[in-house]
Design an enzyme around this catalytic site. Structure first.
Site, PDB file in Angstrom:
ATOM      1  N   CYS A 116     -21.812  23.895   1.821  1.00 11.46           N
ATOM      2  CA  CYS A 116     -20.624  23.060   2.051  1.00 11.46           C
ATOM      3  C   CYS A 116     -19.633  23.693   3.041  1.00 11.46           C
ATOM      4  O   CYS A 116     -18.710  23.027   3.494  1.00 11.46           O
ATOM      5  CB  CYS A 116     -19.933  22.742   0.734  1.00 11.46           C
ATOM      6  SG  CYS A 116     -20.980  21.763  -0.358  1.00 11.46           S
ATOM      7  N   HIS A 244     -12.466  21.102   1.895  1.00  8.10           N
ATOM      8  CA  HIS A 244     -13.768  20.541   1.512  1.00  8.10           C
ATOM      9  C   HIS A 244     -13.566  19.577   0.343  1.00  8.10           C
ATOM     10  O   HIS A 244     -12.921  19.914  -0.650  1.00  8.10           O
ATOM     11  CB  HIS A 244     -14.712  21.682   1.125  1.00  8.10           C
ATOM     12  CG  HIS A 244     -15.973  21.198   0.485  1.00  8.10           C
ATOM     13  ND1 HIS A 244     -16.742  20.194   1.026  1.00  8.10           N
ATOM     14  CD2 HIS A 244     -16.593  21.558  -0.669  1.00  8.10           C
ATOM     15  CE1 HIS A 244     -17.788  19.966   0.249  1.00  8.10           C
ATOM     16  NE2 HIS A 244     -17.711  20.778  -0.790  1.00  8.10           N
ATOM     17  N   ASN A 274     -18.610  14.029  -2.555  1.00  6.67           N
ATOM     18  CA  ASN A 274     -18.807  15.330  -1.903  1.00  6.67           C
ATOM     19  C   ASN A 274     -20.007  15.205  -0.961  1.00  6.67           C
ATOM     20  O   ASN A 274     -21.141  15.076  -1.422  1.00  6.67           O
ATOM     21  CB  ASN A 274     -19.056  16.387  -2.989  1.00  6.67           C
ATOM     22  CG  ASN A 274     -19.294  17.780  -2.428  1.00  6.67           C
ATOM     23  OD1 ASN A 274     -19.551  17.937  -1.231  1.00  6.67           O
ATOM     24  ND2 ASN A 274     -19.228  18.781  -3.281  1.00  6.67           N
TER      25      ASN A 274
HETATM   26  O1  UT7 Z   1     -19.466  21.429  -2.904  1.00  7.96           O
HETATM   27  C1  UT7 Z   1     -19.643  22.774  -3.200  1.00  7.96           C
HETATM   28  C2  UT7 Z   1     -18.611  23.263  -4.152  1.00  7.96           C
HETATM   29  N1  UT7 Z   1     -18.668  22.525  -5.365  1.00  7.96           N
HETATM   30  C3  UT7 Z   1     -17.601  22.431  -6.130  1.00  7.96           C
HETATM   31  O2  UT7 Z   1     -16.568  22.915  -5.774  1.00  7.96           O
HETATM   32  C4  UT7 Z   1     -17.779  21.736  -7.458  1.00  7.96           C
HETATM   33  C5  UT7 Z   1     -16.790  22.291  -8.430  1.00  7.96           C
HETATM   34  N2  UT7 Z   1     -16.970  21.745  -9.780  1.00  7.96           N
HETATM   35  C6  UT7 Z   1     -16.547  20.524 -10.146  1.00  7.96           C
HETATM   36  O3  UT7 Z   1     -16.079  19.743  -9.351  1.00  7.96           O
HETATM   37  C7  UT7 Z   1     -16.578  20.209 -11.602  1.00  7.96           C
HETATM   38  O4  UT7 Z   1     -16.928  21.359 -12.327  1.00  7.96           O
HETATM   39  C8  UT7 Z   1     -17.548  19.045 -11.996  1.00  7.96           C
HETATM   40  C9  UT7 Z   1     -17.019  17.723 -11.480  1.00  7.96           C
HETATM   41  C10 UT7 Z   1     -18.926  19.302 -11.428  1.00  7.96           C
HETATM   42  C11 UT7 Z   1     -17.637  18.961 -13.519  1.00  7.96           C
HETATM   43  O5  UT7 Z   1     -16.322  18.756 -14.063  1.00  7.96           O
HETATM   44  P1  UT7 Z   1     -15.730  19.709 -15.216  1.00  7.96           P
HETATM   45  O6  UT7 Z   1     -14.420  19.184 -15.533  1.00  7.96           O
HETATM   46  O7  UT7 Z   1     -15.829  21.121 -14.723  1.00  7.96           O
HETATM   47  O8  UT7 Z   1     -16.720  19.430 -16.398  1.00  7.96           O
HETATM   48  P2  UT7 Z   1     -17.653  20.458 -17.200  1.00  7.96           P
HETATM   49  O9  UT7 Z   1     -18.885  20.748 -16.418  1.00  7.96           O
HETATM   50  O10 UT7 Z   1     -16.861  21.624 -17.718  1.00  7.96           O
HETATM   51  O11 UT7 Z   1     -18.036  19.576 -18.444  1.00  7.96           O
HETATM   52  C12 UT7 Z   1     -17.034  19.133 -19.387  1.00  7.96           C
HETATM   53  C13 UT7 Z   1     -17.677  18.129 -20.323  1.00  7.96           C
HETATM   54  C14 UT7 Z   1     -19.022  18.611 -20.892  1.00  7.96           C
HETATM   55  O12 UT7 Z   1     -19.146  18.071 -22.191  1.00  7.96           O
HETATM   56  P3  UT7 Z   1     -18.824  18.994 -23.474  1.00  7.96           P
HETATM   57  O13 UT7 Z   1     -19.754  20.161 -23.379  1.00  7.96           O
HETATM   58  O14 UT7 Z   1     -17.389  19.364 -23.365  1.00  7.96           O
HETATM   59  O15 UT7 Z   1     -19.128  18.070 -24.619  1.00  7.96           O
HETATM   60  C15 UT7 Z   1     -20.037  17.965 -19.994  1.00  7.96           C
HETATM   61  O16 UT7 Z   1     -21.279  17.785 -20.635  1.00  7.96           O
HETATM   62  O17 UT7 Z   1     -17.981  16.924 -19.594  1.00  7.96           O
HETATM   63  C16 UT7 Z   1     -19.384  16.634 -19.714  1.00  7.96           C
HETATM   64  N3  UT7 Z   1     -19.831  16.030 -18.483  1.00  7.96           N
HETATM   65  C17 UT7 Z   1     -19.784  14.717 -18.239  1.00  7.96           C
HETATM   66  N4  UT7 Z   1     -19.378  13.689 -19.011  1.00  7.96           N
HETATM   67  C18 UT7 Z   1     -19.455  12.456 -18.492  1.00  7.96           C
HETATM   68  C19 UT7 Z   1     -20.309  16.653 -17.364  1.00  7.96           C
HETATM   69  N5  UT7 Z   1     -20.587  15.740 -16.417  1.00  7.96           N
HETATM   70  C20 UT7 Z   1     -20.266  14.551 -16.949  1.00  7.96           C
HETATM   71  C21 UT7 Z   1     -20.334  13.224 -16.458  1.00  7.96           C
HETATM   72  N6  UT7 Z   1     -19.909  12.202 -17.253  1.00  7.96           N
HETATM   73  N7  UT7 Z   1     -20.784  12.934 -15.222  1.00  7.96           N
END
Ligand code: UT7
Length: 328
Positions: A116, A244, A274
């Site tokens: 990225c 980004h 993204n």
């Molecule tokens: O492009 C290169 C660089 N990339 C980035 O900078 C990406 C950075 N990361 C992010 O943008 C975020 O971490 C994500 C958007 C990928 C994920 O968001 P988050 O707020 O960090 O969620 P998480 O992975 O900590 O998950 C929180 C909860 C989990 O459930 P539990 O374990 O709390 O029950 C996940 O299973 O949200 C759940 N979850 C979802 N729920 C509904 C993860 N993805 C989803 C989804 N829909 N799509």
């Protein structure tokens, strides 16, 4: 003798973009994935993204964005084509030579892989080649088709990524010209290589999103601050921060740490998601087309991504019209 002739610089003279026509909304994804519009919007700021039609690849998007950028610059030729991508059409050879040929360019051409951060790495590399006298005019393209590497069943990545391409024309010019790249810094930390990866025996991208998120906020803030300083700006001088487009909350956190009000933060993530290496040039093209950034604005570009890699570039925006293109 110094002082009579300003140091040569690489100057942005053209800007183009290409987005596939197919729009995939959050509701579309919710039909086959355990997710919903409210979660995706509140956690990422994304409402929809674009996806290529079967048979369309990175090279196709790159050719369209490159042609649009050349048209915007009023040029028909260049002597370097640099394509930043993680999704080349083939593992070998690089996609850039084919893109150059399809554009009718007999130019040096190579791909650059910095995930990225690829576009900012590409801008910096092309600018160095221009100021060193290796080339006169470069087409720097960021293009990615992440729909080809994302697991459609992985809700942690399938909701985040979209396909697209953006490009700029860089030419040899003067440091005091509008569009001149004033300062850039790049960095990497390979100890974070496993945070965003396609394992050697795998076909799909994996991302440890939460850890990447934390690293992105701190690293982007430090990189942006350092490059603003290197350009002789205070962070308050930044008219448009173009980070980004990985997550709207990351952009908001970085802006807050830099002391920038929301109106100085450029974002099109709601519309395109993204788009990896295409993210920054697409955000620039959209912002320029909408009059959101104007000639004379002090613009700071900051990228972060797999590798881990990051980088920032400072420039004063030129009087350039973005040429937009859409293909199936
Ligand atoms: O492009 C290169 C660089 N990339 C980035 O900078 C990406 C950075 N990361 C992010 O943008 C975020 O971490 C994500 C958007 C990928 C994920 O968001 P988050 O707020 O960090 O969620 P998480 O992975 O900590 O998950 C929180 C909860 C989990 O459930 P539990 O374990 O709390 O029950 C996940 O299973 O949200 C759940 N979850 C979802 N729920 C509904 C993860 N993805 C989803 C989804 N829909 N799509």
């Amino acid at each position: 003798m110094t002082g009579t002739h300003p140091a040569p610089a690489a100057v942005v003279t053209g800007l183009g973009r290409c987005l596939p026509e197919t729009v995939v909304t959050n509701d579309d994804l919710s039909r086959h994935l355990d997710t919903d519009h409210a979660w995706i919007l509140s956690r990422t700021g994304i409402e929809r993204r674009r996806r290529v039609a079967p048979g369309t690849g990175t090279g196709d998007l790159a050719v369209a964005a490159g042609a649009a950028a050349l048209k915007s610059a009023g040029r028909e030729d260049c002597d370097l084509v640099l394509l930043a991508t993680t999704t080349p059409d083939l593992r070998c050879p690089a996609t850039a030579p084919t893109v150059a040929s399809r554009l009718g360019l007999g130019a040096a051409a190579f791909d650059l892989s910095a995930v990225c951060s690829g576009f900012v790495y590409g801008l910096t590399a092309a600018a160095a080649m221009i100021t060193a006298g290796t080339c006169e005019r470069a087409l720097v393209i960021g293009a990615d088709v992440y729909s080809s590497i994302v697991d459609p069943a992985d809700r942690g990545t399938a909701v985040v990524f979209g396909d697209g391409a953006g490009a700029v024309v860089l030419e040899r010019g003067r440091r005091d010209a509008p569009g001149a790249l004033l300062h850039a810094e790049l960095g990497s930390d390979g100890t974070g290589a496993d945070l965003i990866t396609i394992p050697a025996d795998g076909t799909h991208l994996t991302m440890r999103g939460r850890e990447v998120y934390t690293r992105a906020v701190t690293t982007m803030t430090e990189s942006a601050r350092s490059v603003a300083r290197g350009a002789g700006w205070s962070t308050d001088d930044i008219d448009a921060f173009v980070g980004h487009q990985a997550n709207l909350r990351i952009l908001a956190s970085v802006a807050k740490r830099l002391g920038l009000p929301p109106e100085r933060v450029v974002s099109n993530i709601a519309e395109v998601g993204n788009t990896a290496a295409a993210s920054i040039p697409l955000a620039l093209a959209d912002a320029a087309a909408a009059g959101r950034i104007r000639a004379g604005d002090r613009v700071l570009l900051t990228a972060f991504g797999g590798g881990l890699t990051w980088g920032s570039t400072a420039l004063v925006w030129p009087d350039t019209e973005a040429v937009c293109d859409v293909r199936r």
